[in-house]
Design a protein around this motif. Structure first.
Motif, PDB file in Angstrom:
ATOM      1  N   THR A   1      53.897  28.031 -65.507  1.00 22.99           N
ATOM      2  CA  THR A   1      53.012  27.103 -66.423  1.00 22.99           C
ATOM      3  C   THR A   1      53.418  27.328 -67.664  1.00 22.99           C
ATOM      4  O   THR A   1      53.961  28.202 -68.374  1.00 22.99           O
ATOM      5  CB  THR A   1      51.214  27.947 -66.856  1.00 22.99           C
ATOM      6  N   ASN A   2      54.099  26.092 -68.445  1.00 25.05           N
ATOM      7  CA  ASN A   2      55.112  25.860 -68.729  1.00 25.05           C
ATOM      8  C   ASN A   2      54.997  24.234 -70.096  1.00 25.05           C
ATOM      9  O   ASN A   2      54.215  23.361 -68.822  1.00 25.05           O
ATOM     10  CB  ASN A   2      56.370  25.841 -69.080  1.00 25.05           C
TER      11      ASN A   2
ATOM     12  N   ASN B   1      56.771  33.993 -71.749  1.00 25.63           N
ATOM     13  CA  ASN B   1      56.456  32.627 -73.585  1.00 25.63           C
ATOM     14  C   ASN B   1      55.349  32.727 -73.951  1.00 25.63           C
ATOM     15  O   ASN B   1      55.492  31.835 -75.064  1.00 25.63           O
ATOM     16  CB  ASN B   1      56.464  31.801 -72.316  1.00 25.63           C
TER      17      ASN B   1
ATOM     18  N   SER C   1      57.273  22.320 -79.557  1.00 24.85           N
ATOM     19  CA  SER C   1      57.177  23.643 -78.592  1.00 24.85           C
ATOM     20  C   SER C   1      57.748  24.183 -80.258  1.00 24.85           C
ATOM     21  O   SER C   1      58.619  24.078 -80.781  1.00 24.85           O
ATOM     22  CB  SER C   1      58.387  23.926 -77.227  1.00 24.85           C
TER      23      SER C   1
ATOM     24  N   HIS D   1      50.917  30.546 -71.295  1.00 26.22           N
ATOM     25  CA  HIS D   1      51.752  30.628 -70.008  1.00 26.22           C
ATOM     26  C   HIS D   1      51.946  31.600 -68.890  1.00 26.22           C
ATOM     27  O   HIS D   1      50.839  32.800 -69.228  1.00 26.22           O
ATOM     28  CB  HIS D   1      53.153  31.043 -71.366  1.00 26.22           C
TER      29      HIS D   1
END
Length: 647
Positions: free
Chosen positions: A138-139, A163, A187, A158
């Motif tokens: 997941t990002n 991350n 980001s 994340h």
């Protein structure tokens, strides 16, 4: 699923518990992570990714592979680069970076804070790296691609623990046909999380999609129609407008997300639909509108009953083909009509229009002055349509609407390599796009001083030099500028160059404010005919008198808004707009005026208001009864009858 609308971020304790349950039991309680992230976490787990420990190898493009990817997606990169530069400026000092990735999750470009870029490289958040969910869990980049929706992923949301120092917001970029092209992402360090970042990224992605649509369906090179749609006519030409491309046979060739929302469509339906499936107005009628008044927005009707404003654009060959089929002449499509349509009886406006008609063939630089909403751009477009350059582009640039970081590249264009992230082939710029036609610079008084100097050089040399150097390019265009500001006062205050003022002010045309115009009844009739085609709708006499007394701070734009509301409240069997058809707050404003009406006035008051309006009209018409009747929108007999009622 609208993943960017998360009301409250999941608690850290809940995230840790959910991660442990997922690893130990293969189950995930959605309430712990929120429904927006649960699907992505499950996909990450099913891909065999472990939240902690070493990450399995993910593909990383070599230098030549990245170069090929950039070349294959040069259109996307070209339109995204200026927007990314803008985002970098907006997020400066926030310890973050702006990223463009392709539809496969490969990072194509990254720019931003050097310190954070260095930290991001430790987790391979750099050009060439792949950030799809199957490799990175997941990002924001990978999940926005998987869901085709904007999303923010913050810290421990994340899937991979490594991350968790990131906070990311991303929005997908779609082609006019709905194909997924890539994703735009911001980001940064998780300590700098801000809930508004997702909105900024989403707007930036919309800007890129807008430019992609206009490039692919530029009516100068594409044989078809383009409809610009909005619930309000003022919204046409802005970032919030709907864009719809229509082939000559009526098939829908492309759209943006705003148009789909307005028309109640989704992407799969777009390819199967024809214009007749979504709008009541057929292609021939739209073509006729374009032929008669290309710059005037009209009301169109969806089959669900919703009314929208639309401006039709078409290429000259398409118009000629339509004329051949319908027997309508095109070349002599009354070039004077565009200005004549604006001449509705006001003496000051008539004088401005007559001067504009005489000046149009000369290409003398013009400065159009007037209040906001008074119709400066409408006049400029009409002048272009009546000039020898009418078959060439009319390019409008709002100097107040463009961010200062973008306006220079937008106006003058740039060479490849002019700045970080510049398009490989560079960009032409709006000045060169106006070659042979008319360049309309709206709100010229808001142009930054540095750009005023560059524009002055272009006007002096008749050449433009793109950013990044390169050979000067000769340009030929008619310059028309507009402003609501007092430029002489701006000069005195040091905010506008005096030498530029005299360059662009070959002649000044003044557009009168609505409160000073004597043709309100004619304007009402004209706009009502557009809003309610085929219906003979009048305005109640007492209301007309009050409207004539109103100050109209929003000018024609405000008048259009008032009439839209009134028409929406008008019953099918009614043929007169009265006080009860107005918004309550506007009606209260009118009632508070010295000559305004009152709620449910007595007959004596009506006669008084009517007499006052007639006397004023006779004064303005120098006693000419026919002219006074025309200005009031009534017959001579009615005027005589009401004069006879006077005490």
């Amino acid at each position: 699923m609208r993943m960017h609308e998360v009301a409250q971020r999941p608690a850290r304790s809940g995230l840790r518990l959910a991660r442990r349950q997922l690893l130990e039991a293969g189950e995930l309680k959605r309430e712990l992570v929120g429904p927006e992230l649960a699907g992505s976490w499950l996909r990450s787990w099913q891909a065999g990714l472990q939240p902690a420990g070493r990450m399995p190898g993910a593909p990383h493009a070599s230098g030549p592979q990245l170069a090929r990817a950039l070349e294959q997606q040069r259109e996307l990169v070209a339109h995204a680069s200026p927007v990314m530069e803008f985002l970098v400026e907006q997020t400066e000092g926030t310890d973050s970076m702006v990223i463009l990735a392709g539809a496969d999750g490969v990072v194509l470009q990254a720019m931003g804070d050097l310190h954070f870029v260095s930290r991001a490289e430790r987790v391979a958040l750099r050009p060439g790296a792949t950030w799809s969910e199957q490799y990175r869990g997941t990002n924001a980049i990978g999940t926005a691609l998987a869901e085709r929706q904007p999303i923010a992923v913050h810290s421990e949301e994340h899937y991979l623990e490594r991350n968790a120092f990131l906070t990311c917001a991303a929005a997908p970029i779609l082609a006019p046909g709905g194909q997924l092209l890539g994703v735009l992402d911001v980001s940064g360090d998780h300590r700098g999380y801000h809930p508004h970042t997702i909105g900024l990224v989403r707007s930036a992605a919309r800007m890129i999609e807008h430019r992609l649509f206009e490039t692919r369906h530029d009516v100068r090179h594409w044989s078809g129609l383009v409809l610009r749609l909005h619930a309000q006519p003022e919204g046409i030409g802005t970032l919030t407008e709907g864009l719809l491309a229509v082939r000559e046979d009526g098939g829908l060739a492309g759209a943006n997300r705003a148009a789909l929302r307005m028309l109640g469509l989704d992407w799969p339906q777009l390819a199967r639909c024809r214009l007749q499936d979504v709008l009541a107005e057929p292609v021939p009628l739209l073509m006729d509108w374009f032929r008669r008044s290309p710059s005037v927005p009209r009301i169109v009707h969806g089959h669900a009953g919703a009314a929208l404003w639309a401006r039709v654009e078409a290429a000259r060959p398409v118009l000629s083909a339509h004329a051949a089929r319908s027997g309508t002449p095109v070349e002599d499509a009354a070039p004077a009509d565009a200005l004549a349509a604006l001449d509705t009886g006001d003496l000051a406006m008539h004088a401005a229009i007559e001067r504009a008609r005489k000046l149009a063939p000369s290409a003398i630089p013009l400065l159009v002055q007037g209040e906001s909403g008074a119709g400066k751009e409408v006049l400029a477009r009409a002048m272009h349509a009546c000039s020898p350059r009418r078959g060439q582009p009319f390019v409008a640039v709002n100097c107040a609407a463009l961010p200062e970081a973008l306006i220079e590249a937008e106006l003058f264009g740039y060479e490849r390599g002019a700045f970080t992230g510049a398009a490989r082939e560079g960009a032409t710029g709006r000045i060169r796009e106006a070659q042979g036609g008319t360049l309309f610079l709206d709100e010229i008084g808001d142009m930054p001083l540095a750009l005023q100097t560059r524009l002055l050089r272009v006007l002096q040399d008749r050449q433009v030099t793109p950013l990044g150097g390169g050979k000067p390019v000769a340009v030929d265009f008619w310059l028309v500028c507009a402003t609501h500001r007092d430029l002489r006062a701006q000069i005195a205050a040091g905010r506008f160059r005096e030498d530029l003022f005299y360059r662009l002010n070959g002649f000044t045309l003044k557009v009168p404010p609505l409160r000073a115009r004597s043709d309100l009844p004619a304007l009402l009739a004209q706009q009502l005919a557009q809003l309610l085609p085929g219906r003979d709708v009048q305005v109640e006499a007492s209301l007309l008198a009050a409207l004539r007394s109103h100050a109209w701070p929003g000018n024609l734009r405000q008048l259009a808004s008032v009439l839209r509301t009134a028409c929406a409240l008008l019953e099918p069997q009614e043929n007169e707009i009265g006080w009860h058809h107005l918004c309550e707050d506007f009606a209260e404003q009118l009632r508070g005026q010295p000559q305004g009406g009152v709620d449910a006035p007595e007959p004596a008051d009506l006669r008084s208001i009517s007499r006052s309006a007639i006397r004023r009209a006779l004064d303005e018409a120098a006693g000419n009864v026919s002219e006074a009747a025309r200005r009031l929108g009534i017959s001579r007999n009615t005027l005589y009858r009401r004069l006879g009622d006077s005490p």
